[in-house]
Write a protein that holds these residues in place. Sequence first.
Motif, PDB file in Angstrom:
ATOM      1  N   THR A  77      -8.780   6.397  -4.121  1.00 25.73           N
ATOM      2  CA  THR A  77      -8.561   7.007  -2.687  1.00 25.73           C
ATOM      3  C   THR A  77      -9.175   7.939  -2.230  1.00 25.73           C
ATOM      4  O   THR A  77     -10.017   8.192  -3.278  1.00 25.73           O
ATOM      5  CB  THR A  77      -7.325   7.128  -2.845  1.00 25.73           C
ATOM      6  OG1 THR A  77      -6.786   8.731  -3.373  1.00 25.73           O
ATOM      7  CG2 THR A  77      -5.802   6.270  -2.869  1.00 25.73           C
TER       8      THR A  77
ATOM      9  N   GLU B 193      -1.203   4.744  -1.983  1.00 21.52           N
ATOM     10  CA  GLU B 193      -1.503   5.396  -1.178  1.00 21.52           C
ATOM     11  C   GLU B 193       0.396   5.863  -0.531  1.00 21.52           C
ATOM     12  O   GLU B 193       0.851   6.331   0.071  1.00 21.52           O
ATOM     13  CB  GLU B 193      -1.902   4.727   0.003  1.00 21.52           C
ATOM     14  CG  GLU B 193      -3.604   4.766   0.233  1.00 21.52           C
ATOM     15  CD  GLU B 193      -4.377   4.084   0.828  1.00 21.52           C
ATOM     16  OE1 GLU B 193      -3.408   3.477   2.206  1.00 21.52           O
ATOM     17  OE2 GLU B 193      -5.974   4.207   1.306  1.00 21.52           O
ATOM     18  N   LEU B 194       0.801   3.767  -1.124  1.00 19.94           N
ATOM     19  CA  LEU B 194       2.334   3.993  -0.504  1.00 19.94           C
ATOM     20  C   LEU B 194       3.229   5.481  -1.632  1.00 19.94           C
ATOM     21  O   LEU B 194       4.045   5.677  -1.547  1.00 19.94           O
ATOM     22  CB  LEU B 194       2.821   2.303  -0.877  1.00 19.94           C
ATOM     23  CG  LEU B 194       4.367   2.038  -1.282  1.00 19.94           C
ATOM     24  CD1 LEU B 194       5.021   2.640   0.524  1.00 19.94           C
ATOM     25  CD2 LEU B 194       4.152   0.944  -0.795  1.00 19.94           C
TER      26      LEU B 194
ATOM     27  N   HIS C 252      -7.965  -3.738  -3.049  1.00 19.13           N
ATOM     28  CA  HIS C 252      -6.730  -3.222  -1.460  1.00 19.13           C
ATOM     29  C   HIS C 252      -5.821  -3.204  -1.558  1.00 19.13           C
ATOM     30  O   HIS C 252      -5.253  -2.409  -1.574  1.00 19.13           O
ATOM     31  CB  HIS C 252      -7.638  -4.839  -0.533  1.00 19.13           C
ATOM     32  CG  HIS C 252      -6.008  -3.994   0.840  1.00 19.13           C
ATOM     33  ND1 HIS C 252      -7.197  -3.360   1.926  1.00 19.13           N
ATOM     34  CD2 HIS C 252      -5.428  -5.200   1.465  1.00 19.13           C
ATOM     35  CE1 HIS C 252      -6.146  -3.785   2.692  1.00 19.13           C
ATOM     36  NE2 HIS C 252      -5.400  -4.225   2.650  1.00 19.13           N
ATOM     37  N   ILE C 253      -4.804  -3.931  -2.663  1.00 20.23           N
ATOM     38  CA  ILE C 253      -3.950  -3.716  -3.177  1.00 20.23           C
ATOM     39  C   ILE C 253      -3.520  -2.957  -4.040  1.00 20.23           C
ATOM     40  O   ILE C 253      -2.678  -2.105  -3.841  1.00 20.23           O
ATOM     41  CB  ILE C 253      -3.592  -5.141  -4.093  1.00 20.23           C
ATOM     42  CG1 ILE C 253      -3.190  -6.386  -3.290  1.00 20.23           C
ATOM     43  CG2 ILE C 253      -1.943  -4.464  -4.142  1.00 20.23           C
ATOM     44  CD1 ILE C 253      -2.584  -7.684  -4.072  1.00 20.23           C
TER      45      ILE C 253
ATOM     46  N   HIS D 256      -5.643   0.155  -3.478  1.00 24.51           N
ATOM     47  CA  HIS D 256      -5.685   1.569  -2.830  1.00 24.51           C
ATOM     48  C   HIS D 256      -4.212   1.549  -1.992  1.00 24.51           C
ATOM     49  O   HIS D 256      -3.773   2.945  -1.673  1.00 24.51           O
ATOM     50  CB  HIS D 256      -6.590   1.030  -1.972  1.00 24.51           C
ATOM     51  CG  HIS D 256      -7.951   1.098  -2.178  1.00 24.51           C
ATOM     52  ND1 HIS D 256      -8.535   2.373  -2.966  1.00 24.51           N
ATOM     53  CD2 HIS D 256      -9.214   0.160  -2.454  1.00 24.51           C
ATOM     54  CE1 HIS D 256      -9.846   2.536  -3.336  1.00 24.51           C
ATOM     55  NE2 HIS D 256     -10.046   1.785  -3.186  1.00 24.51           N
ATOM     56  N   GLN D 257      -3.571   0.308  -1.708  1.00 28.61           N
ATOM     57  CA  GLN D 257      -2.251   0.322  -0.818  1.00 28.61           C
ATOM     58  C   GLN D 257      -1.002   0.618  -1.601  1.00 28.61           C
ATOM     59  O   GLN D 257      -0.592   1.881  -1.561  1.00 28.61           O
ATOM     60  CB  GLN D 257      -1.803  -0.997   0.092  1.00 28.61           C
ATOM     61  CG  GLN D 257      -2.444  -1.313   1.193  1.00 28.61           C
ATOM     62  CD  GLN D 257      -2.698  -2.735   1.765  1.00 28.61           C
ATOM     63  OE1 GLN D 257      -1.841  -3.453   1.034  1.00 28.61           O
ATOM     64  NE2 GLN D 257      -2.734  -2.715   2.802  1.00 28.61           N
ATOM     65  N   SER D 258      -1.191   0.695  -3.105  1.00 28.57           N
ATOM     66  CA  SER D 258      -0.153   0.875  -3.366  1.00 28.57           C
ATOM     67  C   SER D 258       0.290   2.583  -4.437  1.00 28.57           C
ATOM     68  O   SER D 258       0.967   3.034  -3.778  1.00 28.57           O
ATOM     69  CB  SER D 258      -0.640  -0.215  -5.432  1.00 28.57           C
ATOM     70  OG  SER D 258      -0.038  -1.160  -4.855  1.00 28.57           O
TER      71      SER D 258
END
Length: 518
Positions: free
Chosen positions: A150, A448-449, A441-442, A444-446
């Motif tokens: 991130t 961040e979530l 992408h997944i 990074h989203q994980s």
Amino acid sequence: MRVVVLGDIGQPVYHVGDEAMTHAVVDELRARGVSDIVLLSRDPEQSTRIFGTSSVKTLEFPWPPHRRETYLREIRAILAGDMTALPAEDQVHALIETMKTCDGVVIAGGGNMTSPYGWLLYERAAVGAIANALGKPLVISGQTVGPVLTGPDYDTVVELFRSATLTSVREQTSWELMRNADVPAGLTLDDASFLEVDHDPATGIEPDQTTYKPQPGRPFLVATFAPGTGAMDKGAFNQRIAEVLDRIADAGNLDVVMIPHMSHPGQADIDIETHQDIRQRMRTENVVVCGQLSAEESASLTMQADFVVASRYHPIVFALSAGVPCLGIAVDYYGEVRIGGALANWGLGHTMRSLRHLATPEFDTYIDQLWAGRDDISANLKQLSPTQGEFQRAWWDAVVETLKGAKPQAPVLESPEPAFLELASGEHPSVAKLTANNELHIGHQSVELFGLTHVLEDTRGSLGAVEAERDRLRGELNGLTEALSARNSEREQLQHELQSLKSSLLVRAGRRLRLLRR
């Protein structure tokens, strides 16, 4: 010379790879005259027993991203002179005092500099910040950087690498990431490559662990699998691996030796549990599911094998440097970067396989091709070994020179030309790149979530604390109101009694006046 070494050691879960890399750093420093070594560990007593060095408690960072970022800022504030940033009893003060006594710091290799393991990344960033503040030479060795980072974590990695005197990463992907950040990192093999082990080391780290004793003339295959199976159903993955191991064992009349790289000592969990499930699915009878062995014994057995199959990273590292043909299976992009990178350093990156290959019928044909070419692969690895070994020894020479105050240039490994191109996957590069981008992408989203989830939890916790304080104050207010009401009632009663007393006095006074008039 006194050197502090940070490795991911002393964890409640024993991890062969992390322990092996720290063993390598300690061995290489000792071989070059550095005998006063202090290890940073989660369990200093255990690490002192295993490594025969001094050990002290390392920093333990919180897991949630925003909390670890806050703690690192507080540590940096302490280093800048703001002693109010953290309490006097905070763990960082003891570590600072330890590092004041050292001449240099080494951060051992690993795959910790990635957002999914961000608490380990920030532990390393803090150690680097302390070394920098104290003016100590800092060496960062054999890292995988990313691939998931991130924004704040990327900045933290770049700042850490720029603050070091000498750095290296262990695969081309990480090297290009650092180069794009304008960081002059070197490119080396994994720290545990060419790990010196006794071929009859002490058995497991816990007594009475099941192990395997190689027999002359009896070939064997080493297999190591983690519980993680990426996007593939665990049962389906384990069944496919069982079929692969059966196929190779049948072709070579091999014993199959399953060596765990992670488990809680004394418990048949993590890798051991995975191996037991795979074993139950196999047709081959000559299978040994080992208990948790030490890093040295795990490396020794792997280096003596005739073939290695693994979804974990370090069995592949041990195999390559010992000239053992191997099949690396990656279950996610993180695995592809590390396993594919290790193989590429020996000209075999294209032999790595992922879930995209494992699930296809053509994979059996590939297994047959790989097995048929095992002798040529082994010969090629052994031919490369002297050059690779000389390069890695030069890296450790540079490490010690740096700790003594020199500033050598970070070496960059020249990867061999790809060999045995007939073993290439046939997958179009754009497909692999698309898959990698999707996974990043997944990822990074994980992360961040994960961070947002903990921010929400903290907010809820803060709100709960505020509500609890409100309820407490409301209770106090009600108590005060009741007390005030009681006091008012008491005052009214006293006023009433006073009025009655006044009336009584007036009556008495009147009577006395009447009596006097008479």
